[in-house]
Write a protein that holds these residues in place. Structure first.
Motif, mmCIF file in Angstrom:
data_model
loop_
_atom_site.group_PDB
_atom_site.id
_atom_site.type_symbol
_atom_site.label_atom_id
_atom_site.label_comp_id
_atom_site.label_asym_id
_atom_site.label_seq_id
_atom_site.Cartn_x
_atom_site.Cartn_y
_atom_site.Cartn_z
ATOM 1 N N GLU A 157 -7.552 0.093 8.171
ATOM 2 C CA GLU A 157 -8.438 -1.050 8.405
ATOM 3 C C GLU A 157 -9.259 -0.890 9.692
ATOM 4 N N ARG A 158 -8.611 -0.328 10.728
ATOM 5 C CA ARG A 158 -9.330 -0.158 12.003
ATOM 6 C C ARG A 158 -10.389 0.950 11.926
ATOM 7 N N VAL A 159 -10.052 2.031 11.208
ATOM 8 C CA VAL A 159 -11.016 3.128 11.047
ATOM 9 C C VAL A 159 -12.181 2.666 10.172
ATOM 10 N N GLY A 160 -11.852 1.845 9.175
ATOM 11 C CA GLY A 160 -12.906 1.298 8.326
ATOM 12 C C GLY A 160 -13.028 1.978 6.975
ATOM 13 N N PHE A 161 -12.288 3.051 6.759
ATOM 14 C CA PHE A 161 -12.284 3.704 5.428
ATOM 15 C C PHE A 161 -10.938 4.397 5.229
ATOM 16 N N SER A 162 -10.692 4.824 3.999
ATOM 17 C CA SER A 162 -9.342 5.313 3.695
ATOM 18 C C SER A 162 -9.226 6.836 3.708
ATOM 19 N N GLU A 218 0.870 -1.173 0.000
ATOM 20 C CA GLU A 218 0.000 0.000 0.000
ATOM 21 C C GLU A 218 0.908 1.225 0.000
ATOM 22 N N HIS A 219 0.504 2.304 -0.652
ATOM 23 C CA HIS A 219 1.340 3.503 -0.614
ATOM 24 C C HIS A 219 0.474 4.762 -0.577
ATOM 25 N N TYR A 220 1.093 5.817 -0.187
ATOM 26 C CA TYR A 220 0.440 7.132 -0.109
ATOM 27 C C TYR A 220 0.826 7.870 -1.392
ATOM 28 N N ILE A 222 -4.247 15.848 6.189
ATOM 29 C CA ILE A 222 -3.557 15.158 7.280
ATOM 30 C C ILE A 222 -3.620 13.663 7.004
ATOM 31 N N ALA A 223 -2.462 12.986 7.102
ATOM 32 C CA ALA A 223 -2.454 11.534 6.907
ATOM 33 C C ALA A 223 -1.984 10.856 8.177
ATOM 34 N N LEU A 224 -2.654 9.774 8.538
ATOM 35 C CA LEU A 224 -2.305 8.999 9.731
ATOM 36 C C LEU A 224 -1.958 7.589 9.302
ATOM 37 N N PHE A 225 -0.829 7.092 9.789
ATOM 38 C CA PHE A 225 -0.396 5.757 9.355
ATOM 39 C C PHE A 225 0.585 5.155 10.349
ATOM 40 N N PRO A 226 0.747 3.822 10.299
ATOM 41 C CA PRO A 226 1.732 3.171 11.166
ATOM 42 C C PRO A 226 3.144 3.375 10.599
ATOM 43 N N PRO A 227 4.177 2.964 11.351
ATOM 44 C CA PRO A 227 5.551 3.076 10.835
ATOM 45 C C PRO A 227 5.652 2.427 9.451
ATOM 46 N N MET A 228 6.407 3.059 8.587
ATOM 47 C CA MET A 228 6.484 2.622 7.198
ATOM 48 C C MET A 228 7.390 1.404 7.028
ATOM 49 N N THR A 229 7.093 0.612 6.031
ATOM 50 C CA THR A 229 7.908 -0.565 5.725
ATOM 51 C C THR A 229 8.147 -0.644 4.218
ATOM 52 N N GLY A 230 8.743 0.419 3.702
ATOM 53 C CA GLY A 230 9.043 0.460 2.270
ATOM 54 C C GLY A 230 10.315 -0.305 1.951
ATOM 55 N N GLY A 231 10.710 -0.234 0.699
ATOM 56 C CA GLY A 231 11.997 -0.767 0.267
ATOM 57 C C GLY A 231 12.008 -2.261 0.068
ATOM 58 N N MET A 233 -11.042 19.792 6.194
ATOM 59 C CA MET A 233 -9.748 19.098 6.230
ATOM 60 C C MET A 233 -9.897 17.694 5.637
ATOM 61 N N LYS A 234 -8.946 17.340 4.769
ATOM 62 C CA LYS A 234 -8.943 15.985 4.214
ATOM 63 C C LYS A 234 -8.091 15.107 5.135
ATOM 64 N N ILE A 235 -8.651 13.987 5.548
ATOM 65 C CA ILE A 235 -7.891 13.082 6.417
ATOM 66 C C ILE A 235 -7.741 11.729 5.735
ATOM 67 N N LEU A 236 -6.483 11.248 5.685
ATOM 68 C CA LEU A 236 -6.209 9.971 5.023
ATOM 69 C C LEU A 236 -5.711 8.962 6.046
ATOM 70 N N TYR A 237 -6.088 7.695 5.847
ATOM 71 C CA TYR A 237 -5.653 6.618 6.736
ATOM 72 C C TYR A 237 -4.982 5.526 5.898
ATOM 73 N N PHE A 238 -3.918 4.951 6.439
ATOM 74 C CA PHE A 238 -3.222 3.903 5.692
ATOM 75 C C PHE A 238 -2.979 2.655 6.536
ATOM 76 N N ALA A 239 -2.824 1.541 5.824
ATOM 77 C CA ALA A 239 -2.443 0.240 6.402
ATOM 78 C C ALA A 239 -3.397 -0.158 7.530
ATOM 79 N N TRP A 240 -2.854 -0.662 8.678
ATOM 80 C CA TRP A 240 -3.812 -1.167 9.683
ATOM 81 C C TRP A 240 -4.581 -0.055 10.370
ATOM 82 N N ILE A 241 -4.126 1.163 10.296
ATOM 83 C CA ILE A 241 -4.921 2.275 10.838
ATOM 84 C C ILE A 241 -6.158 2.473 9.951
#
Lengths: 158, 84, 158, 84
Positions: free
Chosen positions: B11-16, A56-58, B75-84, B1-9
Motif C-alpha cells: 500500500e505504501r509503495v503504491g503497487f504490488s 492477502e497472500h503470496y 524478491i518479495a518484501l512484506f511485513p511480519p506475517m499473520t497467517g493461520g 529482477m521481479k520485485i513483489l510487495y505485500f500488505a501495508w508495504i
C-alpha cells in the motif's frame, strides 16, 4: 506408523472447505491410525465489531512454505497423514480460515505435529490479515504478535 | 529482477509488483534495501521500519541480510506475517 | 473467551458417534471461537490382527471422573467448550473410541486442554481394554504403559 | 459394603460385585486389602500384584492406602486403567 509413500497435502484456496468431509476422507481407508488431531481456525467476530477479514497472500510461496513446514513435521513425527488447508480472500466471521489434520498411531505425535504446523504457519506462511469493521471507520492490518513468535521457541530442536 | 510487495508495504509503495534492473551496488539483501529506500519517498516510507521488513528470495524466507542476490530472480518484501 | 455459564459436556455411551456432526454443533452458534481442536481416538487393527476391542467401564465413575478432569481443564484454560465422548462395549477396528473437542479464542489453550484431557483420560478414566484377535487364540487385557503415566508429568502444575 | 471388581481382577475373583459386611479390622484401605487377600485363593490371586491394584472409594480414586473407610459405601478394585 509412518507411511513413507505419502507426504503432506497442502491446499491454498479462496473457497470455503468442509472440515467434516475432509476429516472423513482422511480416516476412511485406514484402520490403523489410532489418533486424529484436527485444528480448525475460524474467523472471530471480535465481539460483533468485525464485518470481514481480508487475507492477502503470496501465491506460490504460500503453498511452498507450508509444504516445507509440513515436510519437516512429517520427517520428525511418525505420521500417517498431515493435511493443511489455508484460505485467502474475504472471510466472514464464523467462517473457516485454516484447517490442519494430523493422523498417527501415536496420540502425542498427532497433537504435536498439528500444533507445530499451526505455530509455524502463523508466523512463516506468507499471509496478511486486514480487518474490515462493521462501522466502516477503519480497515487495519492485523499486527503480528510477540506471543506467536515466542510459540516457535518450543520447537527449536526440531 | 521481479520485485513483489505485500500488505501495508504494498500500500505504501503504491503497487504490488515491478520488473526492474538492479544497480551494480545491490549485491546483497542489505545493499539492495539501502538502494530501494533511496528510490523515493514512498519506498523510504514503505521500508522505514527496518525490523518490520521481511524478505523472500525466490519464494524462500531470507533472515540473513548479508545474503547474495546472485542467481535470484524474484524478491518479495512484506511485513511480519499473520497467517493461520 | 471463557463462558462462565457453561461447563464441560461428558458422555459415556456404547453407540458410535458422528464426529463431523458434533463438531458442527460445537461451533455453529458462536462466531467468536477462533480455535477448535478435535481429538478422535480410533480402534487400530494392529496390522490386521485385531477382531475387536472390548471396553469394560465402571459406570457412574467413568462419567464422574472425566467430568472432574474436564472441569479442571475448564478452570485452567480460557475455553468456550470442552466436550468428551467415550464409548464402552465392543468396538471394531477403524471405529471411534473417544472424542474430545476444545474450543477457545486461543489456539494454544485449545491444543493444551484437549491434550491434557486425553492424557488424564488414558490413565485415570475407569476403562479397561481387552483385545480379541482374529485368529481366536487369545483375548488379552491391554497393559497400561509407563509412557501414558509419564505423559501426566507434563501437567503437574495444573 | 458394596465391592466392585473390574477387568482381570474381576475375572480372577470370579464375579463383578458383592455386598459384604467388613470385619472390624478393615478400617483403612490397607487393612481392608490385607483382609481381602485372606478371604481365599481367588482373592489372594486377584490382588497379589500390590502395585497393580487400584482402588476407588465411592467412585473417587484413592492413592493413599492409609485412607479411612469410614462413611464409604462402595469400594472398587481394578488394574491400571487403559481408557482413551
Amino acid at each position: 506408523m509412518t507411511n513413507d509413500t505419502k507426504g503432506p497435502i497442502v491446499r491454498i484456496q479462496s473457497e470455503d472447505f468442509d472440515t467434516a468431509q475432509i476429516l472423513q476422507q482422511a480416516t476412511k481407508d485406514n484402520s490403523n491410525i489410532g489418533a486424529v488431531v484436527t485444528f480448525t481456525g475460524l474467523c472471530r467476530d471480535e465481539g460483533g465489531k468485525l464485518a470481514a477479514l481480508e487475507l492477502e497472500h503470496y501465491a506460490g510461496m504460500a503453498e511452498a512454505e507450508i509444504t516445507r513446514i509440513a515436510e519437516r513435521a512429517f520427517a520428525h513425527w511418525p505420521l500417517d497423514q498431515l493435511i493443511a488447508i489455508h484460505r485467502h480472500g474475504k472471510i466472514a466471521p464464523g467462517e473457516n480460515i485454516v484447517l490442519v489434520i494430523a493422523t498417527s498411531s501415536h496420540r502425542q505425535a498427532a497433537f504435536e505435529a498439528a500444533s507445530y504446523l499451526m505455530d509455524f504457519l502463523k508466523t512463516k506462511a506468507p499471509f496478511w490479515k486486514k480487518e474490515h469493521l462493521i462501522d466502516g471507520t477503519s480497515s487495519d492490518w492485523v499486527d503480528a504478535t510477540d506471543k506467536d513468535d515466542e510459540a516457535l521457541n518450543r520447537w527449536k530442536d526440531i | 529482477m521481479k520485485i513483489l510487495y505485500f500488505a501495508w508495504i504494498r500500500e505504501r509503495v503504491g503497487f504490488s509488483q515491478e520488473e526492474i534492473d538492479l544497480p551494480p551496488q545491490a549485491q546483497t539483501v542489505e545493499t539492495f534495501l539501502t538502494w530501494m529506500k533511496s528510490r523515493g519517498e514512498e519506498f523510504d516510507y514503505a521500508l522505514e521500519k527496518d525490523g518490520a521488513v521481511r524478505i523472500a528470495l525466490d519464494q524462500e524466507h531470507c533472515n540473513d541480510f548479508s545474503c547474495s542476490l546472485e542467481g535470484v530472480s524474484e524478491i518479495a518484501l512484506f511485513p511480519p506475517m499473520t497467517g493461520g
